[in-house]
Scaffold this active site. Structure first.
Site, PDB file in Angstrom:
ATOM      1  CD  GLU A  64      83.684  60.014  -5.412  1.00 21.75           C
ATOM      2  OE1 GLU A  64      82.694  60.723  -5.135  1.00 21.75           O
ATOM      3  OE2 GLU A  64      83.713  58.786  -5.232  1.00 21.75           O
ATOM      4  CD  GLU A  75      92.689  51.139  -5.762  1.00 20.54           C
ATOM      5  OE1 GLU A  75      92.183  52.269  -5.984  1.00 20.54           O
ATOM      6  OE2 GLU A  75      91.994  50.147  -5.465  1.00 20.54           O
ATOM      7  CB  CYS A 112      88.316  49.327 -10.369  1.00 22.58           C
ATOM      8  SG  CYS A 112      89.369  50.609 -11.078  1.00 22.58           S
ATOM      9  CB  CYS A 115      93.192  50.457 -10.129  1.00 22.99           C
ATOM     10  SG  CYS A 115      92.515  52.101  -9.803  1.00 22.99           S
TER      11      CYS A 115
HETATM   12  N1  THU Z   1      87.433  53.555  -6.260  1.00 24.59           N
HETATM   13  C1  THU Z   1      88.754  53.509  -5.961  1.00 24.59           C
HETATM   14  O1  THU Z   1      89.334  54.470  -5.454  1.00 24.59           O
HETATM   15  N2  THU Z   1      89.418  52.365  -6.227  1.00 24.59           N
HETATM   16  C2  THU Z   1      88.867  51.253  -6.786  1.00 24.59           C
HETATM   17  O2  THU Z   1      89.580  50.310  -7.102  1.00 24.59           O
HETATM   18  C3  THU Z   1      87.430  51.192  -7.020  1.00 24.59           C
HETATM   19  C4  THU Z   1      86.683  52.453  -6.833  1.00 24.59           C
HETATM   20  C5  THU Z   1      86.714  54.804  -6.020  1.00 24.59           C
HETATM   21  C6  THU Z   1      86.293  55.531  -7.278  1.00 24.59           C
HETATM   22  C7  THU Z   1      85.117  56.319  -6.800  1.00 24.59           C
HETATM   23  O3  THU Z   1      85.586  57.529  -6.214  1.00 24.59           O
HETATM   24  C8  THU Z   1      84.513  55.460  -5.690  1.00 24.59           C
HETATM   25  O4  THU Z   1      85.529  54.535  -5.305  1.00 24.59           O
HETATM   26  C9  THU Z   1      83.271  54.682  -6.112  1.00 24.59           C
HETATM   27  O5  THU Z   1      83.483  53.972  -7.280  1.00 24.59           O
END
Ligand code: THU
Length: 160
Positions: A64, A75, A112, A115
């Site tokens: 982040e 991912e 998500c 991804c």
């Molecule tokens: N996040 C992922 O790493 N992968 C996903 O498929 C969904 C969300 C992360 C992004 C962010 O750092 C945190 O989860 C909250 O959205």
């Protein structure tokens, strides 16, 4: 007007122990990767592990940023790392796990949309399906035999 129905078939495992041994190992690698998530803002840690056809395993975790959109999901961190390090290897399987620092994550957490689109690019490029396994911190594991099952009507390069 006619209606079009899109159906998806997924496999649901009761927990990690029900997976074949090699998949348990891949998911455990994703769990380890999850520990290295840098998620001070969302407090939501995600780990991913990718098995390639050269037997290498590549990992990723979410990273982040104070400028939120500059962060990246686990991912995509993993799949771009795989593409950068082993550009000619095929991606066989991806295991994903997520764990909130605020609550028990006992439901499978799917990748998500962004991804899914990124993983789809590699599936199309290699002309071979990528198996996707995803879980929370505990509980059920969902398997999709192909990324395509998770992203109907995806955006494809043929339209460019
Ligand atoms: N996040 C992922 O790493 N992968 C996903 O498929 C969904 C969300 C992360 C992004 C962010 O750092 C945190 O989860 C909250 O959205």
């Amino acid at each position: 007007m006619k209606e079009v129905k899109i159906e998806t078939t997924l496999q649901v495992y009761d927990d990690i122990h029900e997976l074949p041994k090699a998949l348990q190992d891949l998911m455990r690698t994703a769990i380890e990767a999850r520990e290295n998530a840098y998620a001070p803002y969302s407090k939501f840690n995600v780990g991913a592990a990718i098995l390639l056809d050269n037997d290498s395993v590549v990992i990723g975790s979410n990273q982040e940023n104070a400028c939120f959109p500059s962060g990246l999901c686990a991912e995509r961190t993993a799949i771009y790392y795989a593409g950068a390090k082993y550009p000619n290897a095929k991606i066989l399987k991806m295991a994903i796990t997520a764990s909130s620092q605020n609550q028990v994550t006992d439901k499978p957490i799917p990748p998500c949309g962004a991804c899914r689109q990124a993983i789809a690019e590699y599936e199309i490029k290699q002309e071979q399906p990528i198996e996707i396994y995803f879980m929370g911190a505990q509980g059920k594991v969902i398997k999709s035999n192909s990324l395509a099952n998770l992203l109907p009507l995806l955006f494809e390069s043929s339209v460019l």
